[in-house]
Design an enzyme around this catalytic site. Structure first.
Site, short mmCIF file in Angstrom:
data_model
loop_
_atom_site.label_atom_id
_atom_site.label_comp_id
_atom_site.label_asym_id
_atom_site.label_seq_id
_atom_site.Cartn_x
_atom_site.Cartn_y
_atom_site.Cartn_z
N SER A 93 -3.36 8.21 13.28
CA SER A 93 -3.01 8.46 14.67
C SER A 93 -4.25 8.76 15.51
O SER A 93 -5.32 9.07 14.99
CB SER A 93 -2.04 9.65 14.77
OG SER A 93 -2.72 10.85 14.42
N GLN B 236 0.83 -1.20 0.00
CA GLN B 236 0.00 0.00 0.00
C GLN B 236 0.87 1.25 0.00
O GLN B 236 1.60 1.50 0.95
CB GLN B 236 -0.89 -0.02 1.24
CG GLN B 236 -1.72 1.24 1.47
CD GLN B 236 -2.61 1.09 2.68
OE1 GLN B 236 -3.48 0.23 2.73
NE2 GLN B 236 -2.41 1.93 3.69
N SER C 38 1.23 6.49 2.92
CA SER C 38 1.95 7.46 3.76
C SER C 38 3.21 7.98 3.09
O SER C 38 3.89 7.27 2.33
CB SER C 38 2.34 6.80 5.09
OG SER C 38 1.19 6.49 5.84
N SER D 30 4.18 -1.33 4.20
CA SER D 30 4.24 -2.71 4.69
C SER D 30 4.44 -3.69 3.54
O SER D 30 3.79 -3.56 2.49
CB SER D 30 2.96 -3.06 5.44
OG SER D 30 2.73 -2.17 6.50
N GLU E 145 -9.91 -1.83 6.52
CA GLU E 145 -8.78 -2.14 7.40
C GLU E 145 -9.25 -2.55 8.79
O GLU E 145 -8.53 -3.20 9.54
CB GLU E 145 -7.86 -0.92 7.49
CG GLU E 145 -6.51 -1.19 8.09
CD GLU E 145 -5.59 0.01 7.97
OE1 GLU E 145 -4.37 -0.20 7.90
OE2 GLU E 145 -6.06 1.15 7.94
#
Length: 384
Positions: free
Chosen positions: A367, A123, A126, A160, A243
């Site tokens: 977050s 993915q 970020s 990841s 997710e």
């Protein structure tokens, strides 16, 4: 709340449990992976992924299967202490999004590779300056000169599984001069290609594992767009909603096992006789059951803020568990004489792994601050 398993679900549970036991139990072909959260051997990880595909256990949650079957499979997978699947991003994030936003041709092209465990996805969301605030992405893409796909340039981080991935879905800015949520597209990009350069640099985490990487794209070629060009924000948000779905209930089986380990350690060390620690452990046990009840209550719903509440709850719960895992051991918990759980020689006990990894639980996937903003603005109607 009215959620339960019928006779067909329990028959499915029996088949799943037997299949997993035959492969992960004593004498099974993958017994060496039982209880190993993140296998270091990439080929063993790929072999396990293909085994899942051959058995038909990838894509249990796709449209032809019920929500309860998803929960059963995730619970049994966690109960069997099966390793973290290498194809989790493709199966649980990309595939459901393809089923909603993809064209028939895209579904025909990409779903079989995920279902058979032969194509691994990562993915590309970020960035160094766009983590939880995803709308700040700077990676750009422009139409290729030959009219075939898009040329992508930029940097992603905390990606990841990227060092093992065959494909990546990349959120990039396809409209020059656009800002925030506008002008974004979700592009599908092969990780091994001759058209451009892709540099993957693994990041060693506090616990010695390198599940994440920095990824640099230098005129890399993306071959497809998922959803409409410029509609990437909506597609990206759809993807993130998956997710925190049924897989969360399976995760709680693993959490229960971790909590049981901490409780045993507290009994062995005598820490359970300390009233303060005993209260903290009792609260941790009760909060786990509240977490499960909330997950069952909201399962399958698309109410605003549901995913944000779930993320706040489990992220903070697991972080507290990581701290308790060491507290109940006292001073010995800070030392690892002769222990090594990493082939590179990074010496940590399982409790120390849990504590160090859990520091990220309130950051990755959005977050705590971002989750509270979502709840306050979208649910409570408060001003920005």
């Amino acid at each position: 709340m009215d959620f339960g398993f019928d006779a067909a679900d329990e028959e499915f549970r029996g088949r799943a449990r037997t299949w997993l036991a035959e492969r992960l139990g004593p004498g099974g072909a993958f017994a060496d992976l039982c209880g190993v959260k993140i296998p270091e051997d990439a080929e063993r990880r790929r072999a396990w992924e293909r085994e899942l595909g051959t058995g038909g256990w990838i894509g249990v949650g796709w449209p032809e299967s019920s929500l309860t079957r998803q929960v059963v499979w995730f619970e049994e997978y966690a109960r069997a202490q099966a390793p973290d699947p290498l194809g989790i991003v493709g199966e649980q994030l990309l595939a459901p999004t393809l089923l909603l936003h993809g064209t028939p041709e895209q579904r025909e092209r990409y779903l079989p590779g995920v279902a058979t465990g032969t194509e691994i996805w990562c993915q590309g969301y970020s960035e160094p300056d766009a983590g939880s605030d995803l709308a700040g992405v700077r990676t750009v893409a422009e139409p290729a000169d030959d009219g075939e796909g898009w040329v992508v340039t930029g940097q992603k981080t905390w990606t990841s599984l990227s060092q093992w991935a065959d494909w990546c879905f990349v959120l990039a800015r396809t409209e020059p001069g656009s800002r925030r949520h506008e002008g974004l597209s979700l592009l599908l990009l092969p990780m091994r290609q001759e058209s451009g350069r892709i540099d993957v640099r693994p990041i060693r985490q506090l616990n010695g594992v390198s599940e994440f990487s920095e990824v640099f794209f230098d005129r890399a070629r993306a071959v497809d767009v998922l959803g409409a060009v410029g509609d990437g924000w909506k597609v990206a948000m759809t993807l993130l909603s998956f997710e925190r779905g049924a897989g969360m209930l399976g995760r709680q089986i693993g959490y229960q096992r971790e909590l049981d380990t901490v409780l045993r350690a507290a009994a062995d060390s005598g820490a359970d006789r300390d009233p303060v620690l005993r209260e903290a452990l009792t609260r941790q046990w009760a909060d786990l059951w509240v977490m499960r009840a909330n997950a069952l209550r909201t399962l399958g719903r698309a109410e605003p803020g549901t995913a944000a509440v779930a993320k706040l709850v489990w992220g903070n719960w697991h972080q507290r568990l990581g701290e308790l895992a060491l507290q109940v051991q006292g001073l010995p918990g800070a030392f690892v004489p002769g222990a090594s759980h990493d082939p590179t020689g990074y010496p940590l006990t399982p409790a120390q792994h849990t504590m160090l990894f859990s520091r990220a639980d309130t950051i990755y996937g959005g977050s705590d601050q971002i989750q509270r903003n979502i709840i306050s603005e979208r649910v409570l109607g408060l001003p920005r």
